[in-house]
Design a protein around this motif. Sequence first.
Motif, PDB file in Angstrom:
ATOM      1  N   THR A 162     -50.060  15.124 -12.181  1.00  0.00           N
ATOM      2  CA  THR A 162     -50.109  16.192 -13.188  1.00  0.00           C
ATOM      3  C   THR A 162     -51.165  17.251 -12.881  1.00  0.00           C
ATOM      4  N   SER A 163     -51.686  17.252 -11.672  1.00  0.00           N
ATOM      5  CA  SER A 163     -52.774  18.185 -11.330  1.00  0.00           C
ATOM      6  C   SER A 163     -52.330  19.645 -11.349  1.00  0.00           C
ATOM      7  N   GLN A 164     -51.017  19.905 -11.285  1.00  0.00           N
ATOM      8  CA  GLN A 164     -50.553  21.296 -11.322  1.00  0.00           C
ATOM      9  C   GLN A 164     -50.887  21.967 -12.646  1.00  0.00           C
ATOM     10  N   HIS A 165     -51.166  21.169 -13.673  1.00  0.00           N
ATOM     11  CA  HIS A 165     -51.514  21.748 -14.966  1.00  0.00           C
ATOM     12  C   HIS A 165     -52.844  22.506 -14.910  1.00  0.00           C
ATOM     13  N   SER A 180     -53.950  30.096 -14.483  1.00  0.00           N
ATOM     14  CA  SER A 180     -53.077  31.268 -14.490  1.00  0.00           C
ATOM     15  C   SER A 180     -53.018  31.923 -15.867  1.00  0.00           C
ATOM     16  N   LEU A 181     -53.140  31.117 -16.922  1.00  0.00           N
ATOM     17  CA  LEU A 181     -53.008  31.622 -18.292  1.00  0.00           C
ATOM     18  C   LEU A 181     -54.358  31.914 -18.959  1.00  0.00           C
ATOM     19  N   ARG A 182     -55.455  31.721 -18.240  1.00  0.00           N
ATOM     20  CA  ARG A 182     -56.768  31.769 -18.881  1.00  0.00           C
ATOM     21  C   ARG A 182     -57.088  33.122 -19.516  1.00  0.00           C
ATOM     22  N   HIS A 183     -56.641  34.221 -18.918  1.00  0.00           N
ATOM     23  CA  HIS A 183     -56.971  35.536 -19.466  1.00  0.00           C
ATOM     24  C   HIS A 183     -56.345  35.750 -20.838  1.00  0.00           C
ATOM     25  N   GLN A 184     -55.137  35.234 -21.039  1.00  0.00           N
ATOM     26  CA  GLN A 184     -54.466  35.394 -22.324  1.00  0.00           C
ATOM     27  C   GLN A 184     -54.948  34.363 -23.354  1.00  0.00           C
ATOM     28  N   LEU A 215     -56.573  24.473 -27.830  1.00  0.00           N
ATOM     29  CA  LEU A 215     -56.284  23.038 -27.728  1.00  0.00           C
ATOM     30  C   LEU A 215     -54.798  22.765 -27.950  1.00  0.00           C
ATOM     31  N   ALA A 216     -54.208  23.474 -28.922  1.00  0.00           N
ATOM     32  CA  ALA A 216     -52.781  23.280 -29.205  1.00  0.00           C
ATOM     33  C   ALA A 216     -51.933  23.685 -28.008  1.00  0.00           C
ATOM     34  N   LEU A 217     -52.220  24.853 -27.431  1.00  0.00           N
ATOM     35  CA  LEU A 217     -51.448  25.323 -26.278  1.00  0.00           C
ATOM     36  C   LEU A 217     -51.717  24.452 -25.052  1.00  0.00           C
ATOM     37  N   GLY A 218     -52.937  23.949 -24.933  1.00  0.00           N
ATOM     38  CA  GLY A 218     -53.248  23.045 -23.823  1.00  0.00           C
ATOM     39  C   GLY A 218     -52.450  21.757 -23.910  1.00  0.00           C
ATOM     40  N   PHE A 219     -52.286  21.232 -25.117  1.00  0.00           N
ATOM     41  CA  PHE A 219     -51.490  20.018 -25.310  1.00  0.00           C
ATOM     42  C   PHE A 219     -50.017  20.284 -25.042  1.00  0.00           C
ATOM     43  N   LEU A 220     -49.530  21.452 -25.459  1.00  0.00           N
ATOM     44  CA  LEU A 220     -48.112  21.781 -25.328  1.00  0.00           C
ATOM     45  C   LEU A 220     -47.734  22.285 -23.939  1.00  0.00           C
ATOM     46  N   LEU A 221     -48.736  22.550 -23.093  1.00  0.00           N
ATOM     47  CA  LEU A 221     -48.458  23.135 -21.777  1.00  0.00           C
ATOM     48  C   LEU A 221     -47.734  22.140 -20.871  1.00  0.00           C
ATOM     49  N   THR A 222     -46.522  22.489 -20.484  1.00  0.00           N
ATOM     50  CA  THR A 222     -45.714  21.683 -19.578  1.00  0.00           C
ATOM     51  C   THR A 222     -45.167  22.581 -18.468  1.00  0.00           C
ATOM     52  N   ASP A 223     -44.493  21.987 -17.513  1.00  0.00           N
ATOM     53  CA  ASP A 223     -43.840  22.776 -16.464  1.00  0.00           C
ATOM     54  C   ASP A 223     -42.858  23.766 -17.086  1.00  0.00           C
ATOM     55  N   GLU A 224     -42.140  23.294 -18.095  1.00  0.00           N
ATOM     56  CA  GLU A 224     -41.113  24.121 -18.725  1.00  0.00           C
ATOM     57  C   GLU A 224     -41.722  25.287 -19.500  1.00  0.00           C
ATOM     58  N   LEU A 225     -42.802  25.019 -20.232  1.00  0.00           N
ATOM     59  CA  LEU A 225     -43.463  26.093 -20.981  1.00  0.00           C
ATOM     60  C   LEU A 225     -44.039  27.133 -20.028  1.00  0.00           C
ATOM     61  N   PHE A 226     -44.629  26.681 -18.934  1.00  0.00           N
ATOM     62  CA  PHE A 226     -45.171  27.623 -17.958  1.00  0.00           C
ATOM     63  C   PHE A 226     -44.058  28.458 -17.331  1.00  0.00           C
ATOM     64  N   LEU A 237     -46.507  29.265 -28.316  1.00  0.00           N
ATOM     65  CA  LEU A 237     -46.572  28.252 -29.362  1.00  0.00           C
ATOM     66  C   LEU A 237     -45.168  27.880 -29.842  1.00  0.00           C
ATOM     67  N   GLY A 238     -44.321  28.892 -30.070  1.00  0.00           N
ATOM     68  CA  GLY A 238     -42.947  28.619 -30.490  1.00  0.00           C
ATOM     69  C   GLY A 238     -42.183  27.829 -29.447  1.00  0.00           C
ATOM     70  N   ALA A 239     -42.314  28.237 -28.179  1.00  0.00           N
ATOM     71  CA  ALA A 239     -41.622  27.535 -27.097  1.00  0.00           C
ATOM     72  C   ALA A 239     -42.144  26.111 -26.948  1.00  0.00           C
ATOM     73  N   GLY A 240     -43.460  25.954 -27.014  1.00  0.00           N
ATOM     74  CA  GLY A 240     -44.058  24.632 -26.833  1.00  0.00           C
ATOM     75  C   GLY A 240     -43.689  23.667 -27.941  1.00  0.00           C
ATOM     76  N   ILE A 241     -43.711  24.123 -29.196  1.00  0.00           N
ATOM     77  CA  ILE A 241     -43.363  23.254 -30.324  1.00  0.00           C
ATOM     78  C   ILE A 241     -41.893  22.854 -30.260  1.00  0.00           C
ATOM     79  N   CYS A 242     -41.024  23.810 -29.913  1.00  0.00           N
ATOM     80  CA  CYS A 242     -39.594  23.512 -29.793  1.00  0.00           C
ATOM     81  C   CYS A 242     -39.357  22.425 -28.745  1.00  0.00           C
ATOM     82  N   PHE A 243     -39.962  22.582 -27.578  1.00  0.00           N
ATOM     83  CA  PHE A 243     -39.766  21.605 -26.505  1.00  0.00           C
ATOM     84  C   PHE A 243     -40.345  20.252 -26.891  1.00  0.00           C
TER      85      PHE A 243
END
Length: 237
Positions: A89-92, A98-102, A112-123, A138-144
């Motif tokens: 899972t090191s690719q996370h 890559s997302l740090r600026h946003q 913390l919420a987006l960090g938990f929801l971050l997956t290959d699919e969300l990225f 957030l919408g994409a992550g919660i749905c998945f």
Amino acid sequence: MNSMSCSGSLSFRKRPLFQGVIAIMPLSIAVVPWGILAGSMAVKAGLSFAKAFAMSSLVFAGAAQLVSLSMVMEGASTLTIFITIFFLTSQHFIYALSLRHQISVLALRQRLALGFLLTDELFAVSLTPENRHSEFMLGAGICFYLFWVTFSAVGILLAQMVPDLMNYHLDFSIVAIFIAMIVPLITNLKVVLAVLVTCLSGFILRVYQIEGAVLISGLLGMMTPVGLAYFSKEREE
């Protein structure tokens, strides 16, 4: 009254939250067999319903769950499992960088919420700048997440009712979902060559039963565009 409700519905559909749900919906549907497989595999590994459900709910990492469960069934040590999952899972870390600026400007609870929801699919659905809105992710992550947890629970229940559920080749969904993620990213010749090198080298290494074939072919695929970019730069200079 009707016009007001219609305008309200249209405005909601334009919100990044809803757009995120729509963007990740195909991948959420594709992950259904994978979630069922993870739930059934947890039962086969000897976990109770509560532990199996907690694993899908709290770990929320499909590949990590399947690999760790298979290693548990093979009797691997806890340390070996931790090290394997860390590298798997090191690719996370790369995704997060890559997302740090946003993300860095958000409140801690949102990060913390987006960090938990971050997956290959969300990225994958957040690659374009306009999709890197926190509400979109957030919408994409919660749905998945809801799809994953729901169908993991279905897999847990089916494993107790359907014998040999793992023999139905649900693991093909893992291949299918990554194909669906990768194909839209093939936008130039370098990426095409990288994919071809990865596929061909992986096939050849598997034919000759070389250990670590997937890892080696992946590294060769990543090195291909880097090498091409380096040599093209050398020629320009």
